[in-house]
Motif scaffolding. Structure first.
Motif: not given
Length: 439
Positions: A172-193
């Motif tokens: 779901t879009i909401s789940n993807v957003i949640h995981r992207a925010e989790e990734v952001a909190a870890s210090g990662v600067k780039e997400i590859v979909l």
């Protein structure tokens, strides 16, 4: 002492994201994650069925694992494990084979790490694999591969992916957003979909709920992520609105990887691709019109059954005239249970190799031409942790690979640089390492 687990991943970015997710399961279960070259109690091998010689590669990795730890428990998962579990079970040293539905429940199957005389196989029919299992990679602090879609409903005649991964399904879009925010909190600067057919995002339980365009619009507002990269998208699913949106986004980078497979409409028809080359050319033209500095990568298969010399030259000329940046070239290889395996007009292996060499040379030419258009320009570069022979590398938003003397303080840092020169190895040499202030 905690049990030790090591992983080896063959294949695509999607496999890497899933290996990372499985690794977190083992960590939660109390295992210590070690390097594959270290001694471990259990080795997990995540396999691929797309590239050539899956059996030989799997066998070699198993042998390497047993060299490091002769009594280790060996588990094989992934696409090859779904397609040919019996074949894998014949590899000496393999203890368990897990199919597509079972691999994410691996902890349930390896409670006892005692090696048995007979390999265990847990592999239900792919039709039973209907649930979307989320995953994302962590460990490389620079970027994360975030899986948002799995499976494929296309029936290309050369491909086993629907047999290995099942039908198209998405988070779901909401789940993807949640995981992207989790990734952001870890210090990662780039997400590859990532996904098997990323542009087909939005199907859940066989029903389309959203579109890929809806997802990227939502992700564009996630705070803390500097870059979002689209890994690969089919040309028929790369709409004008997606291209236009990326052109105006500060977060989505100017880089598209668009599979072509053949520049001959005759061969595209035999492959059952859902477009013709005219549409592909239109996609490239619109991208370059709206994003002149955009990097465009292309997948191509050579030696497909029925591909004559004239058909290949048609593909070569088509690619040569396109304003693209690099090629990923694959020699066609027969796959069991695919229509192409039974087609007439097989191309000899030597001809497949010759055609591949021609396209590899063309790829280097295209890459250098693209880099030459960037000389003298300034760009934001995100630096990687790897280093070799005193140099480290990084990538600009539009996927120009740069090199600079290794400095540990640059790892996972964004710097404003100037493209100065193309090195002998093809990488871009830079100057003016100015720090980018991130707010």
């Amino acid at each position: 002492m905690n049990k030790k687990v090591a992983f080896y991943t063959l294949g695509c970015k999607l496999n890497f994201s899933e290996t990372s997710a499985i690794g977190r399961q083992f960590k939660d279960a109390g295992f210590e994650n070690v390097s594959f070259t270290d001694e471990a109690d259990i080795y997990i091998i995540n396999t691929c069925s797309v590239t050539d010689h899956a059996d030989k590669k799997c066998r070699k990795v198993v042998q390497e694992a047993l060299k490091h730890s002769p009594k280790a428990y060996i588990a094989v998962v992934g696409c090859y494990a779904q397609l040919k579990p019996e074949e894998i079970s014949g590899i000496p040293g393999v203890d368990v084979v897990l199919g597509a539905a079972e691999k994410f429940r691996i902890i349930e199957y390896i409670s006892d790490l005692t090696k048995q005389p007979k390999t265990k196989i847990y592999n239900q029919p792919i039709e039973a694999t209907k649930e979307f299992i989320p995953s994302f990679s962590l460990g490389d602090r620079t970027r994360t591969f975030l899986k948002v879609q799995d499976g494929c409903d296309y029936i290309c005649t050369f491909c086993t992916i629907p047999l290995a991964r099942g039908s198209s399904r998405s988070d779901t879009i909401s789940n993807v957003i949640h995981r992207a925010e989790e990734v952001a909190a870890s210090g990662v600067k780039e997400i590859v979909l990532t996904g098997v057919n990323l542009g087909d995002f939005g199907i859940r339980d066989g029903v389309r709920e959203n579109r890929f365009f809806d997802l990227i619009k939502a992700l564009d507002s996630v705070q803390g992520i500097d870059r979002i990269r689209i890994s690969s998208i089919e040309p028929n699913l790369l709409s004008d609105e997606i291209i236009t949106f990326v052109a105006g986004s500060a977060k989505f980078v100017p880089h598209f990887h668009i599979p072509l497979q053949s520049g001959s409409n005759k061969i595209l028809g035999l492959m059952r691709r859902r477009y013709r080359r005219e549409l592909y050319a239109e996609r490239v033209a619109l991208i370059k019109q709206l994003i002149p500095d955009c990097c465009i990568g292309v997948d191509v298969i050579v030696g497909f059954p029925g591909e004559s010399r004239e058909d290949f030259i048609d593909t070569y000329n088509f690619l040569n005239e396109l304003d693209i940046s690099y090629l990923h070239v694959f020699n066609y290889s027969e796959r069991d249970n695919t229509p192409a395996a039974d087609m007439k007009g097989k191309v000899p292996g030597s001809q497949r190799s010759d055609r591949s060499k021609m396209l590899h040379i063309l790829s280097e030419k295209k890459r250098r031409e693209f880099y030459q258009t960037q000389l003298g320009k300034s760009a934001s570069v995100l630096f990687e942790a790897d280093h070799k022979e005193g140099f480290m590398h990084g990538f600009s938003r539009n996927y120009v690979k740069v090199k600079t003397p290794y400095d540990p303080l640059l790892v996972n840092e964004l710097r404003e640089v100037k493209f100065e020169n193309i090195a002998f190895d093809g990488d871009m040499e830079i100057s003016e390492l100015a720090e980018i202030m991130v707010h």
